[in-house]
Design a protein around this motif. Structure first.
Motif, mmCIF file in Angstrom:
data_model
loop_
_atom_site.group_PDB
_atom_site.id
_atom_site.type_symbol
_atom_site.label_atom_id
_atom_site.label_comp_id
_atom_site.label_asym_id
_atom_site.label_seq_id
_atom_site.Cartn_x
_atom_site.Cartn_y
_atom_site.Cartn_z
ATOM 1 N N UNK A 179 5.098 6.526 -0.449
ATOM 2 C CA UNK A 179 6.049 5.285 0.122
ATOM 3 C C UNK A 179 5.311 3.991 0.094
ATOM 4 N N UNK A 180 5.664 3.222 -0.767
ATOM 5 C CA UNK A 180 4.993 1.687 -0.651
ATOM 6 C C UNK A 180 5.493 0.946 0.677
ATOM 7 N N UNK A 181 4.725 0.599 1.525
ATOM 8 C CA UNK A 181 4.881 -0.053 2.567
ATOM 9 C C UNK A 181 3.906 -0.964 3.289
ATOM 10 N N UNK A 182 4.208 -1.837 3.940
ATOM 11 C CA UNK A 182 3.153 -2.877 4.401
ATOM 12 C C UNK A 182 2.042 -2.196 5.244
ATOM 13 N N UNK A 183 2.531 -1.266 6.013
ATOM 14 C CA UNK A 183 1.748 -0.559 7.101
ATOM 15 C C UNK A 183 2.265 0.760 7.460
ATOM 16 N N UNK A 184 1.102 1.700 7.992
ATOM 17 C CA UNK A 184 1.606 2.825 8.533
ATOM 18 C C UNK A 184 2.942 3.142 9.145
ATOM 19 N N UNK A 185 3.146 2.407 10.399
ATOM 20 C CA UNK A 185 4.490 2.258 10.936
ATOM 21 C C UNK A 185 5.645 2.014 10.114
ATOM 22 N N UNK A 186 5.627 0.976 9.238
ATOM 23 C CA UNK A 186 6.500 0.827 8.361
ATOM 24 C C UNK A 186 6.888 2.019 7.635
ATOM 25 N N UNK A 187 5.847 2.704 7.012
ATOM 26 C CA UNK A 187 6.105 3.894 6.213
ATOM 27 C C UNK A 187 6.903 4.888 6.881
ATOM 28 N N UNK A 188 6.427 5.010 8.167
ATOM 29 C CA UNK A 188 6.867 6.121 9.081
ATOM 30 C C UNK A 188 8.438 5.755 9.175
ATOM 31 N N UNK A 206 23.612 17.720 11.670
ATOM 32 C CA UNK A 206 24.429 18.810 12.488
ATOM 33 C C UNK A 206 23.519 19.977 12.580
ATOM 34 N N UNK A 207 22.866 20.469 11.612
ATOM 35 C CA UNK A 207 22.195 21.834 11.656
ATOM 36 C C UNK A 207 20.770 21.548 11.601
ATOM 37 N N UNK A 208 19.983 20.500 11.334
ATOM 38 C CA UNK A 208 18.701 20.364 11.082
ATOM 39 C C UNK A 208 17.936 19.217 11.813
ATOM 40 N N UNK A 209 16.590 19.518 12.108
ATOM 41 C CA UNK A 209 15.868 18.289 12.792
ATOM 42 C C UNK A 209 14.842 18.120 11.655
ATOM 43 N N UNK A 210 14.357 16.940 11.850
ATOM 44 C CA UNK A 210 13.151 16.620 10.840
ATOM 45 C C UNK A 210 11.907 16.200 11.725
ATOM 46 N N UNK A 211 10.937 16.264 11.032
ATOM 47 C CA UNK A 211 9.367 15.870 11.517
ATOM 48 C C UNK A 211 8.663 14.912 10.543
ATOM 49 N N UNK A 212 8.447 13.858 10.872
ATOM 50 C CA UNK A 212 7.858 13.057 9.846
ATOM 51 C C UNK A 212 6.248 12.836 10.171
ATOM 52 N N UNK A 213 5.287 13.136 9.241
ATOM 53 C CA UNK A 213 3.977 13.028 9.416
ATOM 54 C C UNK A 213 3.258 12.127 8.323
ATOM 55 N N UNK A 214 2.808 11.227 8.512
ATOM 56 C CA UNK A 214 1.938 10.164 7.534
ATOM 57 C C UNK A 214 0.629 10.796 7.391
ATOM 58 N N UNK A 266 0.805 -1.228 0.131
ATOM 59 C CA UNK A 266 -0.131 0.064 0.024
ATOM 60 C C UNK A 266 0.881 1.197 -0.021
ATOM 61 N N UNK A 267 0.300 2.279 -0.664
ATOM 62 C CA UNK A 267 0.942 3.621 -0.623
ATOM 63 C C UNK A 267 0.625 4.420 0.408
ATOM 64 N N UNK A 268 1.802 5.040 1.045
ATOM 65 C CA UNK A 268 1.160 6.087 1.921
ATOM 66 C C UNK A 268 1.927 7.420 1.635
ATOM 67 N N UNK A 269 1.183 8.478 1.749
ATOM 68 C CA UNK A 269 1.766 9.802 1.448
ATOM 69 C C UNK A 269 2.379 10.311 2.981
ATOM 70 N N UNK A 270 3.709 10.807 2.677
ATOM 71 C CA UNK A 270 4.408 11.232 3.898
ATOM 72 C C UNK A 270 4.859 12.763 3.768
ATOM 73 N N UNK A 271 4.618 13.570 4.605
ATOM 74 C CA UNK A 271 5.478 14.870 4.783
ATOM 75 C C UNK A 271 6.682 14.839 5.810
ATOM 76 N N UNK A 272 7.672 15.341 5.313
ATOM 77 C CA UNK A 272 8.887 15.279 6.042
ATOM 78 C C UNK A 272 9.212 16.870 5.851
ATOM 79 N N UNK A 273 8.924 17.204 7.268
ATOM 80 C CA UNK A 273 9.618 18.773 7.405
ATOM 81 C C UNK A 273 11.006 18.943 8.111
ATOM 82 N N UNK A 274 11.892 19.477 7.407
ATOM 83 C CA UNK A 274 12.907 19.911 7.976
ATOM 84 C C UNK A 274 13.357 20.949 8.106
ATOM 85 N N UNK A 275 13.654 21.399 9.369
ATOM 86 C CA UNK A 275 14.024 22.731 9.806
ATOM 87 C C UNK A 275 15.289 22.834 10.741
ATOM 88 N N UNK A 276 15.683 24.095 10.523
ATOM 89 C CA UNK A 276 17.120 24.342 11.262
ATOM 90 C C UNK A 276 16.972 24.110 12.530
#
Lengths: 85, 85
Positions: free
Chosen positions: B48-57, B72-80, B1-11
């Motif tokens: 992302x093609x993955x078997x379930x939502x935790x796997x996609x995350x 080193x300078x950025x942090x990221x936040x992942x949202x399915x 199954x496909x999951x749409x994921x948003x990855x926010x990368x900020x300083x």
């Protein structure tokens, strides 16, 4: 009250996204298969002073349309991340 | 199954963000008072093609750490963003 807002600005479908295409091509070589539709946009975080959450959202939408996004080629999504602080 | 994921990368806090500072200075002249803590980051959307939502995350988090963000300078936040399509 202050509301933390995330404004995501991304290219409209059909607008060329060379950054996204490059990432998509690079992923299999790094071991990530099965990823497509990669797009790269901007993420703005703002702290907005407003009376309530709908007011904060309205101001963020207006800012996105007037300043943060180019509506000819971009669309924006506004998310209020947390309540009053 | 496909999951749409948003990855926010900020300083990370404390890393100079001249784009954010410029936007913050420009806002009052456009009629937007009461906005501060403006920061500008990147917003990646992936399908992302993955078997379930935790796997996609999990895969998105690994991609963010290895490819999309500079830890080193950025942090990221992942949202399915949505479930199976």
């Amino acid at each position: 009250m202050k509301y933390e807002v995330l404004v995501e600005v991304r290219l409209r479908p059909g607008i060329a996204d060379p950054q996204g295409a490059t990432i998509e091509r690079a992923l299999p070589a790094l071991g990530f298969e099965g990823v497509d539709d990669v797009s790269v946009g901007k993420a703005f975080r703002l702290s907005i002073e407003a009376s309530d959450e709908p007011a904060a959202r309205d101001r963020a939408v207006e800012m996105a349309d007037r300043l943060l996004a180019n509506p000819v080629i971009e669309v924006s999504t506004v998310t209020v991340l947390d309540g009053a602080r």
